[in-house]
Design a protein around this motif. Sequence first.
Motif, mmCIF file in Angstrom:
data_model
loop_
_atom_site.group_PDB
_atom_site.id
_atom_site.type_symbol
_atom_site.label_atom_id
_atom_site.label_comp_id
_atom_site.label_asym_id
_atom_site.label_seq_id
_atom_site.Cartn_x
_atom_site.Cartn_y
_atom_site.Cartn_z
ATOM 1 N N LEU A 1 -1.385 -12.058 -8.619
ATOM 2 C CA LEU A 1 -0.171 -12.814 -8.955
ATOM 3 C C LEU A 1 0.862 -11.892 -9.570
ATOM 4 C CD1 LEU A 1 -0.470 -14.965 -12.211
ATOM 5 C CD2 LEU A 1 -1.774 -12.870 -11.804
ATOM 6 N N ILE A 2 2.105 -12.391 -9.624
ATOM 7 C CA ILE A 2 3.162 -11.696 -10.374
ATOM 8 C C ILE A 2 3.219 -12.350 -11.745
ATOM 9 C CG2 ILE A 2 5.610 -11.100 -10.482
ATOM 10 C CD1 ILE A 2 5.732 -11.418 -7.443
ATOM 11 N N PRO A 3 2.737 -11.689 -12.796
ATOM 12 C CA PRO A 3 2.696 -12.324 -14.121
ATOM 13 C C PRO A 3 4.099 -12.594 -14.664
ATOM 14 C CG PRO A 3 1.303 -10.351 -14.024
ATOM 15 C CD PRO A 3 2.174 -10.332 -12.816
ATOM 16 N N LEU A 4 4.192 -13.525 -15.587
ATOM 17 C CA LEU A 4 5.466 -13.830 -16.229
ATOM 18 C C LEU A 4 6.142 -12.564 -16.753
ATOM 19 C CD1 LEU A 4 4.958 -17.040 -18.418
ATOM 20 C CD2 LEU A 4 6.534 -16.742 -16.499
ATOM 21 N N ILE B 1 -4.345 -16.480 -19.881
ATOM 22 C CA ILE B 1 -3.476 -15.321 -20.126
ATOM 23 C C ILE B 1 -2.017 -15.592 -19.796
ATOM 24 C CG2 ILE B 1 -3.088 -12.898 -19.560
ATOM 25 C CD1 ILE B 1 -5.579 -13.405 -21.231
ATOM 26 N N THR B 2 -1.722 -15.970 -18.553
ATOM 27 C CA THR B 2 -0.316 -16.098 -18.148
ATOM 28 C C THR B 2 -0.210 -16.981 -16.914
ATOM 29 O OG1 THR B 2 1.669 -14.815 -17.533
ATOM 30 C CG2 THR B 2 -0.425 -14.059 -16.645
ATOM 31 N N ASN B 3 1.005 -17.431 -16.617
ATOM 32 C CA ASN B 3 1.231 -18.024 -15.309
ATOM 33 C C ASN B 3 2.186 -17.145 -14.522
ATOM 34 O OD1 ASN B 3 2.688 -19.352 -17.539
ATOM 35 N ND2 ASN B 3 3.839 -20.406 -15.946
ATOM 36 N N SER B 4 2.480 -17.550 -13.292
ATOM 37 C CA SER B 4 3.196 -16.679 -12.373
ATOM 38 C C SER B 4 4.700 -16.698 -12.631
ATOM 39 C CB SER B 4 2.909 -17.123 -10.935
ATOM 40 O OG SER B 4 3.748 -16.449 -10.031
ATOM 41 N N ASP B 5 5.308 -15.548 -12.440
ATOM 42 C CA ASP B 5 6.762 -15.453 -12.529
ATOM 43 C C ASP B 5 7.428 -16.230 -11.398
ATOM 44 O OD1 ASP B 5 8.670 -13.881 -14.344
ATOM 45 O OD2 ASP B 5 9.517 -13.491 -12.358
ATOM 46 N N ASP B 6 6.673 -16.476 -10.316
ATOM 47 C CA ASP B 6 7.212 -17.206 -9.161
ATOM 48 C C ASP B 6 7.611 -18.635 -9.519
ATOM 49 O OD1 ASP B 6 6.890 -15.077 -7.402
ATOM 50 O OD2 ASP B 6 4.847 -15.661 -6.875
ATOM 51 N N THR B 7 6.904 -19.254 -10.473
ATOM 52 C CA THR B 7 7.187 -20.650 -10.827
ATOM 53 C C THR B 7 7.746 -20.776 -12.253
ATOM 54 O OG1 THR B 7 4.891 -20.965 -11.553
ATOM 55 C CG2 THR B 7 5.417 -21.514 -9.273
ATOM 56 N N LYS B 8 8.322 -19.704 -12.719
ATOM 57 C CA LYS B 8 8.813 -19.627 -14.097
ATOM 58 C C LYS B 8 9.880 -20.687 -14.389
ATOM 59 C CE LYS B 8 10.934 -16.229 -17.240
ATOM 60 N NZ LYS B 8 11.417 -14.826 -17.327
ATOM 61 N N MET B 9 9.751 -21.326 -15.554
ATOM 62 C CA MET B 9 10.752 -22.287 -16.014
ATOM 63 C C MET B 9 12.013 -21.564 -16.492
ATOM 64 S SD MET B 9 9.708 -25.525 -15.916
ATOM 65 C CE MET B 9 10.732 -26.282 -17.183
ATOM 66 N N SER B 10 13.145 -22.265 -16.420
ATOM 67 C CA SER B 10 14.401 -21.749 -16.965
ATOM 68 C C SER B 10 15.221 -22.928 -17.491
ATOM 69 C CB SER B 10 15.200 -21.010 -15.881
ATOM 70 O OG SER B 10 15.776 -21.952 -14.974
ATOM 71 N N HIS B 11 16.358 -22.649 -18.076
ATOM 72 C CA HIS B 11 17.195 -23.731 -18.605
ATOM 73 C C HIS B 11 17.812 -24.561 -17.477
ATOM 74 C CE1 HIS B 11 20.301 -20.645 -17.859
ATOM 75 N NE2 HIS B 11 21.149 -21.664 -17.772
ATOM 76 N N GLU B 12 17.687 -24.079 -16.230
ATOM 77 C CA GLU B 12 18.213 -24.822 -15.081
ATOM 78 C C GLU B 12 17.158 -25.725 -14.432
ATOM 79 O OE1 GLU B 12 19.672 -21.732 -12.574
ATOM 80 O OE2 GLU B 12 21.545 -21.485 -13.696
ATOM 81 N N SER B 13 15.911 -25.639 -14.873
ATOM 82 C CA SER B 13 14.828 -26.431 -14.283
ATOM 83 C C SER B 13 15.072 -27.920 -14.528
ATOM 84 C CB SER B 13 13.480 -26.020 -14.882
ATOM 85 O OG SER B 13 13.216 -24.654 -14.628
ATOM 86 N N LYS B 14 14.782 -28.742 -13.501
ATOM 87 C CA LYS B 14 14.998 -30.191 -13.585
ATOM 88 C C LYS B 14 13.688 -30.980 -13.640
ATOM 89 C CE LYS B 14 19.396 -29.592 -13.413
ATOM 90 N NZ LYS B 14 20.143 -29.685 -14.698
ATOM 91 N N THR B 15 12.630 -30.444 -13.027
ATOM 92 C CA THR B 15 11.333 -31.129 -13.007
ATOM 93 C C THR B 15 10.254 -30.105 -13.325
ATOM 94 O OG1 THR B 15 12.158 -32.607 -11.291
ATOM 95 C CG2 THR B 15 9.785 -32.609 -11.671
#
Length: 526
Positions: A366-369, A432-446
Amino acid sequence: MASWPEVTTAKSENRHEIKLSGAAISKRISEDGLDKSLFQLTNINLLNISDTCLTIIPDDIKHLVNLQSLLLFGNKISEFNEHITSLPKLKVLDLSRNQLTRIPESLNKMKELTNINLSSNQIAEMPKIGDMLNLITLDLSNNKLTSFPDMEEANFPHLTDIKIKCNLIETLPGYVAKSLQSLKNFDIGDNQLKTVPGELASMAKLKELNLKGNKLSDKRLMKLVDQCRTKQVIDYIREHCPKSDSAPPTGKSKGKKGKKQEEQVPDDNISELCHSLKILHVEDDTIKVKIEENEVWNIRPFILCCVISNLKFDEVKFKKFIQMQTKLHDTVCDKRNIATIATHDMAKIPPGDIVYTAKPPKHLKLIPLSRAKAFTGEQLFQQLQAEAESLRKEKKRNVYSGIHKYLYLLEGKPKYPCLQDSQGRVISFPPITNSDDTKMSHESKTMLVEVTSHSSLGSCKTVMDKLLHECLLLGVADEEEGPYHTLTVQQVKVVDMEGNLKSVYPSRTDCVFEGAPVKVYRLPKK
């Protein structure tokens, strides 16, 4: 005598865990006793000596001052060494399947304990148990207890699971309802109970109550118990079982009327002056989590998920949300020892079900956070280990910080747990971590919320309840500032690979926020 190879390796590689188990270890113990140099490994967090012929816990156990987990199950230990109670950081104590006959009062000194397992021993009496503010699970099953442990007037704010089945307990004191208000799972089956105190019905968070195998004199109650209908059992107890400090209830119809009034009054008083949590029933097209039980059962077997929609972050509120998640990892998650939280932007997850499984470190990728490239589980572990050692030397401290302090939770594991999306992409690598691919941001809606644990499903529920409550208080789904907020949560099912339901969250017994100004709306299926 030469040091055992496991001890030598742990010392040379500065490992934080050591496991000594099985016939080969048992043979060494019977011939020469435990390797005394084991107790020089003062940095280890976890010691597992299990399924051996070990009969005595050496006094030198007191030197392992950094132990957080002591697993001594399946041995032949007959005496509880009180030096254990001097271990200042111990959180998990497992002495199940031994030959213990008594537990010392000094157990009460162990204020950091989260999990106690003393099942399958010969214990006839427990000491009075005082405040244990961090305790989550207590297992005293398969012993010789004739009375319920004295827990009156003690404080157990996080105790969700008690197993005390297969003993000789004749009476259940009414005070348990007051002392154990956080209890969700209560197994007191296969004892000698003839009656049940009416106070049990006031335990608002109780989800599973097992009274099977007792000698209940009320035949109707016995029938309900045998049919495993927990809600009906609790309703019956409320209406027909006398409280230990009062006269019997006067009748079923009056009891129902009283109950109805009791539920309606708070709603009328609160009106709209409260937070609102809306729970949407799981739909056919709702994302599901499929769990490969044969892969994760002995690694990290418990998982719950839900979806929070209509998010309205700004940069300030999102920063507070991340800080809140970090705080929960340190507190209710007990620095990820009990459970781990991961959050994902649903817009970045392809349609289809998610699979929870485990993979050999070399095969997990995976690509880590906050990292720019992909790592295998093995590469990431080695990279983090190297970073941790470098930071430790740079700061001249004998402790790790940040994500590095969680590495010991995976050390020596043959497989690592992970979540894969419908395209086979790893989106989470707990703890340990989740993937940078599904990273949350201030623009996330769900947002997909995931909580995993190696200890219990009850732990996952406790953490998830707390997370939703904090999200509600933070107002993550409100544009306008105000005293009260609204949050919309979609149920998510966890099923096995054949599609059989394992759990759903939030269920009807979840999200009970006693004493908080929160109204929970459970919306029916469309």
